[in-house]
Design an enzyme around this catalytic site. Structure first.
Site, PDB file in Angstrom:
ATOM      1  N   SER A   1       0.815  -1.227   0.000  1.00  0.00           N
ATOM      2  CA  SER A   1       0.000   0.000   0.000  1.00  0.00           C
ATOM      3  C   SER A   1       0.845   1.273   0.000  1.00  0.00           C
ATOM      4  O   SER A   1       1.790   1.422   0.776  1.00  0.00           O
ATOM      5  CB  SER A   1      -0.921   0.019   1.218  1.00  0.00           C
ATOM      6  OG  SER A   1      -1.629   1.260   1.240  1.00  0.00           O
ATOM      7  N   GLN A   2       0.453   2.211  -0.862  1.00  0.00           N
ATOM      8  CA  GLN A   2       1.119   3.518  -0.931  1.00  0.00           C
ATOM      9  C   GLN A   2       0.392   4.531  -0.054  1.00  0.00           C
ATOM     10  O   GLN A   2       0.826   5.681   0.057  1.00  0.00           O
ATOM     11  CB  GLN A   2       1.078   4.040  -2.377  1.00  0.00           C
ATOM     12  CG  GLN A   2       1.895   3.235  -3.363  1.00  0.00           C
ATOM     13  CD  GLN A   2       3.377   3.545  -3.256  1.00  0.00           C
ATOM     14  OE1 GLN A   2       3.769   4.565  -2.694  1.00  0.00           O
ATOM     15  NE2 GLN A   2       4.210   2.665  -3.764  1.00  0.00           N
ATOM     16  N   SER A   3      -0.734   4.133   0.539  1.00  0.00           N
ATOM     17  CA  SER A   3      -1.569   5.114   1.249  1.00  0.00           C
ATOM     18  C   SER A   3      -0.848   5.794   2.422  1.00  0.00           C
ATOM     19  O   SER A   3      -0.991   7.015   2.587  1.00  0.00           O
ATOM     20  CB  SER A   3      -2.869   4.458   1.728  1.00  0.00           C
ATOM     21  OG  SER A   3      -3.648   4.123   0.611  1.00  0.00           O
TER      22      SER A   3
ATOM     23  N   LYS B   1     -14.191  -3.583   1.171  1.00  0.00           N
ATOM     24  CA  LYS B   1     -15.077  -2.439   0.914  1.00  0.00           C
ATOM     25  C   LYS B   1     -16.547  -2.754   1.187  1.00  0.00           C
ATOM     26  O   LYS B   1     -17.295  -1.899   1.642  1.00  0.00           O
ATOM     27  CB  LYS B   1     -14.890  -1.933  -0.517  1.00  0.00           C
ATOM     28  CG  LYS B   1     -13.513  -1.308  -0.723  1.00  0.00           C
ATOM     29  CD  LYS B   1     -13.322  -0.773  -2.111  1.00  0.00           C
ATOM     30  CE  LYS B   1     -11.858  -0.368  -2.293  1.00  0.00           C
ATOM     31  NZ  LYS B   1     -11.576   0.185  -3.607  1.00  0.00           N
TER      32      LYS B   1
ATOM     33  N   ASP C   1     -13.708   6.490  -4.425  1.00  0.00           N
ATOM     34  CA  ASP C   1     -13.020   5.934  -5.595  1.00  0.00           C
ATOM     35  C   ASP C   1     -13.464   6.600  -6.896  1.00  0.00           C
ATOM     36  O   ASP C   1     -12.639   6.966  -7.735  1.00  0.00           O
ATOM     37  CB  ASP C   1     -13.288   4.425  -5.712  1.00  0.00           C
ATOM     38  CG  ASP C   1     -12.502   3.627  -4.690  1.00  0.00           C
ATOM     39  OD1 ASP C   1     -11.425   4.087  -4.265  1.00  0.00           O
ATOM     40  OD2 ASP C   1     -12.966   2.531  -4.322  1.00  0.00           O
TER      41      ASP C   1
ATOM     42  N   ALA D   1     -17.115  -6.254 -13.658  1.00  0.00           N
ATOM     43  CA  ALA D   1     -18.408  -5.904 -13.059  1.00  0.00           C
ATOM     44  C   ALA D   1     -18.416  -6.230 -11.568  1.00  0.00           C
ATOM     45  O   ALA D   1     -19.432  -6.620 -11.009  1.00  0.00           O
ATOM     46  CB  ALA D   1     -19.539  -6.632 -13.779  1.00  0.00           C
TER      47      ALA D   1
ATOM     48  N   GLY E   1     -16.702  -5.081  -7.472  1.00  0.00           N
ATOM     49  CA  GLY E   1     -16.788  -3.946  -6.557  1.00  0.00           C
ATOM     50  C   GLY E   1     -16.133  -2.685  -7.115  1.00  0.00           C
ATOM     51  O   GLY E   1     -16.627  -1.574  -6.916  1.00  0.00           O
TER      52      GLY E   1
ATOM     53  N   TYR F   1      -2.497  -0.392 -10.422  1.00  0.00           N
ATOM     54  CA  TYR F   1      -1.221   0.240 -10.708  1.00  0.00           C
ATOM     55  C   TYR F   1      -0.110  -0.689 -10.241  1.00  0.00           C
ATOM     56  O   TYR F   1      -0.341  -1.598  -9.435  1.00  0.00           O
ATOM     57  CB  TYR F   1      -1.102   1.613 -10.022  1.00  0.00           C
ATOM     58  CG  TYR F   1      -1.148   1.529  -8.518  1.00  0.00           C
ATOM     59  CD1 TYR F   1      -2.362   1.531  -7.846  1.00  0.00           C
ATOM     60  CD2 TYR F   1       0.021   1.413  -7.765  1.00  0.00           C
ATOM     61  CE1 TYR F   1      -2.417   1.428  -6.468  1.00  0.00           C
ATOM     62  CE2 TYR F   1      -0.024   1.311  -6.390  1.00  0.00           C
ATOM     63  CZ  TYR F   1      -1.241   1.319  -5.754  1.00  0.00           C
ATOM     64  OH  TYR F   1      -1.292   1.206  -4.387  1.00  0.00           O
TER      65      TYR F   1
HETATM   66  P1  ATR Z   1     -13.040  -5.932  -7.262  1.00  0.00           P
HETATM   67  O1  ATR Z   1     -13.588  -5.509  -5.938  1.00  0.00           O
HETATM   68  O2  ATR Z   1     -11.562  -5.666  -7.433  1.00  0.00           O
HETATM   69  O3  ATR Z   1     -13.837  -5.421  -8.417  1.00  0.00           O
HETATM   70  P2  ATR Z   1     -14.306  -8.473  -7.550  1.00  0.00           P
HETATM   71  O4  ATR Z   1     -15.571  -7.902  -7.029  1.00  0.00           O
HETATM   72  O5  ATR Z   1     -13.875  -9.827  -7.097  1.00  0.00           O
HETATM   73  O6  ATR Z   1     -13.084  -7.520  -7.235  1.00  0.00           O
HETATM   74  O7  ATR Z   1     -14.395  -8.454  -9.150  1.00  0.00           O
HETATM   75  C1  ATR Z   1     -13.339  -8.854  -9.948  1.00  0.00           C
HETATM   76  C2  ATR Z   1     -13.690  -8.580 -11.423  1.00  0.00           C
HETATM   77  O8  ATR Z   1     -12.585  -8.942 -12.240  1.00  0.00           O
HETATM   78  C3  ATR Z   1     -14.878  -9.370 -11.924  1.00  0.00           C
HETATM   79  O9  ATR Z   1     -15.560  -8.588 -12.875  1.00  0.00           O
HETATM   80  C4  ATR Z   1     -14.204 -10.584 -12.580  1.00  0.00           C
HETATM   81  O10 ATR Z   1     -14.987 -11.203 -13.572  1.00  0.00           O
HETATM   82  P3  ATR Z   1     -16.131 -12.290 -13.166  1.00  0.00           P
HETATM   83  O11 ATR Z   1     -17.277 -11.504 -12.629  1.00  0.00           O
HETATM   84  O12 ATR Z   1     -16.440 -13.000 -14.410  1.00  0.00           O
HETATM   85  O13 ATR Z   1     -15.481 -13.175 -12.120  1.00  0.00           O
HETATM   86  C5  ATR Z   1     -13.021  -9.918 -13.199  1.00  0.00           C
HETATM   87  N1  ATR Z   1     -11.883 -10.810 -13.471  1.00  0.00           N
HETATM   88  C6  ATR Z   1     -11.048 -11.374 -12.589  1.00  0.00           C
HETATM   89  N2  ATR Z   1     -10.091 -12.096 -13.231  1.00  0.00           N
HETATM   90  C7  ATR Z   1     -10.335 -11.981 -14.562  1.00  0.00           C
HETATM   91  C8  ATR Z   1      -9.704 -12.482 -15.750  1.00  0.00           C
HETATM   92  N3  ATR Z   1      -8.619 -13.260 -15.691  1.00  0.00           N
HETATM   93  N4  ATR Z   1     -10.243 -12.151 -16.949  1.00  0.00           N
HETATM   94  C9  ATR Z   1     -11.331 -11.358 -17.011  1.00  0.00           C
HETATM   95  N5  ATR Z   1     -11.974 -10.858 -15.945  1.00  0.00           N
HETATM   96  C10 ATR Z   1     -11.491 -11.165 -14.734  1.00  0.00           C
END
Ligand code: ATR
Length: 308
Positions: free
Chosen positions: A49-51, A100, A137, A163, A165, A252
């Site tokens: 974390s950079q925070s 979150k 965010d 899609a 968080g 990042y």
């Molecule tokens: P965050 O809070 O970082 O958004 P999350 O709620 O677990 O974490 O969501 C991760 C997102 O990255 C999801 O949209 C996931 O796609 P799925 O809904 O199909 O699981 C996407 N994701 C993770 N790894 C991926 C990959 N290798 N290729 C494409 N999408 C990926």
């Protein structure tokens, strides 16, 4: 006696709502004799974390006396850890992956933005002992895109990959810019369609799978998947970036992420990572806590130098 430090409080602008998801609304007793105000970021993993560095630079720049630490906290211990932090003099918390949604549930009151995104990255202890939840965010992203990178997104076609968080947290501020269309594409197409339906009252927004993008072109493509973290790329059709289009990775890293490299290969005008967003969301949290808005430009410049 109430807490003696009384900066302006953005939450007094009348936009807070009580949180029906909060387990209890028992006020936290305010520590009446604070020395240095304490802040922290909770997350797991948190080592990168950079925070703490960003908030230390903000504090130096604005002449504020505070401490800010990074704590490794997993979801199973989040609620007791956050409560203990506030009960022992903590004034504000940032919550990052994977906390979150847990922070959203913990907050006693929420901003309208946090309530809609169902995700909270900033908690603030109010003078009445209640915990306020905000999501900075989306505002941070929009500030980086518009103020720092100079993009005018009104009437533009924006594509968000993912899609989860991270996407949820940025939809409202992006739709407020009134793009011609905002498209969400996700590996699991139904999640994107569902998210688009949830925000459809705020503007023109659709959702689907990656394959359905074929044949369309976008002025801005944002990567909000967690794929970058493991160096992977979403499975995208060719030629979806418009001429002079921009690519932006919410993640990042020390090196250009896989998505930033993909953007460069597509001939983007600009392909950048989310360092600017990180600093801007932190500045918004700092403002919420301290009532002072830091100047982000020199901090972003300093972090970028430290990165190369
Ligand atoms: P965050 O809070 O970082 O958004 P999350 O709620 O677990 O974490 O969501 C991760 C997102 O990255 C999801 O949209 C996931 O796609 P799925 O809904 O199909 O699981 C996407 N994701 C993770 N790894 C991926 C990959 N290798 N290729 C494409 N999408 C990926």
């Amino acid at each position: 006696m109430p807490f003696s430090h009384t900066p302006p409080k953005p939450w007094q602008s009348g936009y807070t709502k009580s949180n029906p998801s909060s387990p209890s609304a028992t006020p936290i007793p305010i520590n009446p004799m604070p020395t240095t105000d304490r802040y922290a970021v909770f997350g797991h993993p948190i080592g990168h974390s950079q925070s703490p560095r960003i908030h230390r630079l903000f504090a130096e720049q604005t002449g504020q006396s505070l401490s800010y630490t990074a704590e490794d906290v997993t979801p199973d211990i989040f609620e007791p850890s956050a409560k203990a932090f506030f009960q022992t003099g903590g004034r504000g918390l940032n919550c990052t992956v994977p906390l979150k949604e847990w922070a959203f549930r913990l907050a006693d009151t929420l901003s309208g933005r946090a309530q809609r995104s169902k995700a909270v990255n900033t908690l603030a202890l109010r003078d009445n002992g209640m915990i306020f939840g905000e999501n900075t965010d989306g505002v941070g992203l929009v500030r980086d895109l518009t103020n720092n990178l100079g993009l005018d997104l009104t009437g533009q076609r924006i594509l968000i990959l993912g899609a989860g968080g991270a996407t949820r947290g940025i939809l409202e501020p992006l739709l407020q810019l009134q793009p011609a269309q905002l498209t969400i594409a996700n590996r699991t197409a139904e999640k994107a369609a569902q998210l688009a339906a949830e925000f459809s009252d705020l503007g023109s927004i659709i959702g689907g799978g990656f394959a359905s993008l074929s044949g369309d072109r976008y002025n801005l493509i944002l990567n909000a998947t967690s794929a970058s973290l493991s160096g992977e790329l979403p499975d995208l059709p060719p030629a979806i970036l418009a001429k002079d289009g921009v690519c932006y990775d919410l993640a990042y890293g020390k090196q250009p992420t896989a998505f930033v490299r993909w953007g460069l290969e597509q001939g983007s005008r600009l392909s950048v990572d989310g360092m600017g967003m990180l600093v801007e969301q932190a500045a918004e949290a700092f403002y919420l806590w301290r009532g002072i808005r830091p100047d982000t430009a020199p901090i972003i410049a300093e972090l970028k130098i430290g990165h190369n």
